[in-house]
Design an enzyme around this catalytic site. Structure first.
Site, PDB file in Angstrom:
ATOM      1  N   LYS A   1       1.060  -1.311  -0.410  1.00 51.10           N
ATOM      2  CA  LYS A   1      -0.040  -0.002   0.130  1.00 51.10           C
ATOM      3  C   LYS A   1       0.585   1.367  -0.033  1.00 51.10           C
ATOM      4  CE  LYS A   1      -1.151  -1.705   3.787  1.00 51.10           C
ATOM      5  NZ  LYS A   1      -2.380  -1.931   5.158  1.00 51.10           N
TER       6      LYS A   1
ATOM      7  N   THR B   1      -6.225   9.327   8.593  1.00 52.52           N
ATOM      8  CA  THR B   1      -6.000   8.195   7.788  1.00 52.52           C
ATOM      9  C   THR B   1      -5.724   6.759   9.059  1.00 52.52           C
ATOM     10  OG1 THR B   1      -3.708   9.022   7.368  1.00 52.52           O
ATOM     11  CG2 THR B   1      -4.762   9.173   6.137  1.00 52.52           C
TER      12      THR B   1
ATOM     13  N   GLY C   1      -6.289   3.676  10.829  1.00 51.04           N
ATOM     14  CA  GLY C   1      -7.385   3.009  10.784  1.00 51.04           C
ATOM     15  C   GLY C   1      -7.923   2.283   9.064  1.00 51.04           C
ATOM     16  N   THR C   2      -7.298   3.640   7.706  1.00 47.85           N
ATOM     17  CA  THR C   2      -7.141   2.847   6.607  1.00 47.85           C
ATOM     18  C   THR C   2      -6.793   2.041   6.271  1.00 47.85           C
ATOM     19  OG1 THR C   2      -4.813   3.862   5.620  1.00 47.85           O
ATOM     20  CG2 THR C   2      -6.950   5.440   5.300  1.00 47.85           C
ATOM     21  N   GLY C   3      -5.751   1.081   6.703  1.00 46.60           N
ATOM     22  CA  GLY C   3      -5.175  -0.386   6.082  1.00 46.60           C
ATOM     23  C   GLY C   3      -6.570  -0.828   6.704  1.00 46.60           C
ATOM     24  N   CYS C   4      -6.747  -1.184   8.022  1.00 42.89           N
ATOM     25  CA  CYS C   4      -7.710  -2.529   8.290  1.00 42.89           C
ATOM     26  C   CYS C   4      -8.878  -2.023   7.738  1.00 42.89           C
ATOM     27  CB  CYS C   4      -8.334  -1.589   9.611  1.00 42.89           C
ATOM     28  SG  CYS C   4      -6.925  -1.748  11.201  1.00 42.89           S
TER      29      CYS C   4
HETATM   30  N1  LIG Z   1      -4.233  10.688   1.909  1.00 43.37           N
HETATM   31  C1  LIG Z   1      -4.290   9.231   1.206  1.00 43.37           C
HETATM   32  N2  LIG Z   1      -5.104   9.331   0.248  1.00 43.37           N
HETATM   33  C2  LIG Z   1      -5.764   8.609  -0.708  1.00 43.37           C
HETATM   34  N3  LIG Z   1      -5.272   7.454  -0.348  1.00 43.37           N
HETATM   35  C3  LIG Z   1      -4.893   6.802   0.880  1.00 43.37           C
HETATM   36  C4  LIG Z   1      -4.543   8.251   1.483  1.00 43.37           C
HETATM   37  N4  LIG Z   1      -3.721   7.559   2.815  1.00 43.37           N
HETATM   38  C5  LIG Z   1      -3.787   6.043   2.079  1.00 43.37           C
HETATM   39  N5  LIG Z   1      -4.982   5.674   1.314  1.00 43.37           N
HETATM   40  C6  LIG Z   1      -5.060   4.352   0.660  1.00 43.37           C
HETATM   41  O1  LIG Z   1      -5.779   3.646   1.731  1.00 43.37           O
HETATM   42  C7  LIG Z   1      -5.210   2.116   1.887  1.00 43.37           C
HETATM   43  C8  LIG Z   1      -4.563   1.964   2.783  1.00 43.37           C
HETATM   44  O2  LIG Z   1      -2.706   1.935   2.601  1.00 43.37           O
HETATM   45  P1  LIG Z   1      -1.931   2.683   4.225  1.00 43.37           P
HETATM   46  O3  LIG Z   1      -0.723   2.609   3.520  1.00 43.37           O
HETATM   47  O4  LIG Z   1      -3.169   4.294   5.002  1.00 43.37           O
HETATM   48  O5  LIG Z   1      -2.768   2.302   5.121  1.00 43.37           O
HETATM   49  P2  LIG Z   1      -1.698   1.096   6.828  1.00 43.37           P
HETATM   50  O6  LIG Z   1      -0.735   2.577   7.047  1.00 43.37           O
HETATM   51  O7  LIG Z   1      -1.659   0.151   6.653  1.00 43.37           O
HETATM   52  O8  LIG Z   1      -3.104   1.871   7.376  1.00 43.37           O
HETATM   53  P3  LIG Z   1      -3.484   1.856   8.616  1.00 43.37           P
HETATM   54  O9  LIG Z   1      -2.101   1.414   9.930  1.00 43.37           O
HETATM   55  O10 LIG Z   1      -3.557   3.158   9.325  1.00 43.37           O
HETATM   56  O11 LIG Z   1      -4.707   0.235   9.388  1.00 43.37           O
HETATM   57  C9  LIG Z   1      -4.165   2.056   0.740  1.00 43.37           C
HETATM   58  O12 LIG Z   1      -5.040   1.600  -0.866  1.00 43.37           O
HETATM   59  C10 LIG Z   1      -3.707   3.925   0.545  1.00 43.37           C
HETATM   60  O13 LIG Z   1      -3.666   3.818  -0.876  1.00 43.37           O
HETATM   61  C1  LIG Z   2      -6.391  -2.314  17.367  1.00 42.93           C
HETATM   62  C2  LIG Z   2      -5.362  -2.107  16.369  1.00 42.93           C
HETATM   63  N1  LIG Z   2      -5.694  -2.760  14.948  1.00 42.93           N
HETATM   64  C3  LIG Z   2      -4.631  -2.375  13.671  1.00 42.93           C
HETATM   65  C4  LIG Z   2      -4.419  -0.327  13.745  1.00 42.93           C
HETATM   66  C5  LIG Z   2      -3.891  -0.076  13.053  1.00 42.93           C
HETATM   67  O1  LIG Z   2      -4.793   0.734  11.793  1.00 42.93           O
HETATM   68  C6  LIG Z   2      -4.683   0.174  15.391  1.00 42.93           C
HETATM   69  N2  LIG Z   2      -4.008   1.713  14.984  1.00 42.93           N
HETATM   70  N3  LIG Z   2      -5.226  -0.631  16.197  1.00 42.93           N
END
Ligand SMILES: Nc1ncnc2c1ncn2[C@@H]1O[C@H](COP(=O)(O)OP(=O)(O)OP(=O)(O)O)[C@@H](O)[C@H]1O
Ligand SMILES: Cc1ncc(CO)c(N)n1
Length: 232
Positions: A173, A206, A208-211
């Protein structure tokens, strides 16, 4: 109705963890279930507390869901330690679940560790070989591959290395790639690479975007038949 399971931690703030996963499952019209791995105290300022479950508690939740309700697809999020990782891997094998999405959660955006450092090798050895899709962000991909990622070619090389560890499909990502005005994700299925790019939204919100992203993949996987043997 298809059924999806999240094996992950609770985020009291409701933006990440099982709360994000269950909300996403609901939005995408699959029946959401959960096996809790940890309770965290979190808000918009950061992580104030982390309280892992006993591995046995995680095992029993998965067993209850698996032997009665059934699971069409599952995702893992925060797993915290090697014992929980090994327990989850055993259950996946025991039930022969194949639609497995691994979000290799390591560190919260504020810097708090959500996976013990010594558990990274358990993740690589026990869980990666079982996963259909893995969704590391850039720092997580760097830890899994022991390389630094700066360019699109670095992302490709990292994806190749994670594929070699046993993951079938890898999405690296691009949320952390803050020097570009696009968010670029890379998908590698062991044969082909595909970049997905969207304009970066200028926001600090941002969490929770990854979850949410990995839960959405899980929900959509729950609804499809995995017919392309190349991917299996
Ligand atoms: N500022 C942004 N604008 C548009 N898309 C975004 C942005 N930030 C993240 N994304 C998209 O959101 C999704 C999650 O990516 P990200 O790299 O933020 O995950 P993450 O770091 O694991 O998140 P978290 O740890 O907060 O759950 C991907 O598809 C990424 O391209
Ligand atoms: C419980 C939990 N899972 C995943 C993440 C990563 O976003 C977080 N901040 N908290």
């Amino acid at each position: 109705m298809e059924k999806a399971l999240t094996i992950a931690g609770s985020d009291s703030g409701g933006g990440a963890g099982i709360q994000a996963d269950l909300k996403t499952f609901q939005e995408l019209k699959v029946f959401g279930m959960s096996a809790l791995t940890a309770v965290t105290a979190q808000n918009t300022l950061g992580v104030q507390g982390v309280f892992p479950m006993e591995a046995e508690v995680v095992a029993e939740q998965i067993q209850s869901v698996g032997e009665d309700i059934g699971v069409d697809a599952l995702k893992t999020g925060m797993l915290f330690n090697a014992e929980i990782i090994e327990t989850v891997a055993e259950k996946i094998k025991r039930f022969a679940w194949d639609k497995v999405v691994v979000d290799p959660v390591m560190i919260a955006k504020g810097g708090a560790p959500l996976l013990q450092q010594e558990a990274v090798s358990a993740l690589k050895n026990h869980l990666l070989p079982l996963c259909f899709v893995i969704t590391p962000n850039i720092p997580e991909a760097e830890v899994l591959t022991r390389m630094t990622i700066h360019s699109p070619d670095d992302k490709k090389e990292a994806a190749r290395r994670i594929h070699a560890l046993g993951a079938k499909n890898i999405v690296i990502k691009g949320g952390h790639d803050v020097n570009t005005n696009e968010a670029v994700d890379l998908l590698f299925n062991g044969a082909d690479f595909e970049f997905f790019s969207v304009p970066r939204i200028e926001t600090k919100n941002t969490h929770g975007t990854g979850c949410t992203f990995s839960a959405a993949i899980t929900a959509q996987l729950a609804k499809v038949y995995l017919y392309m043997t190349r991917y299996l």
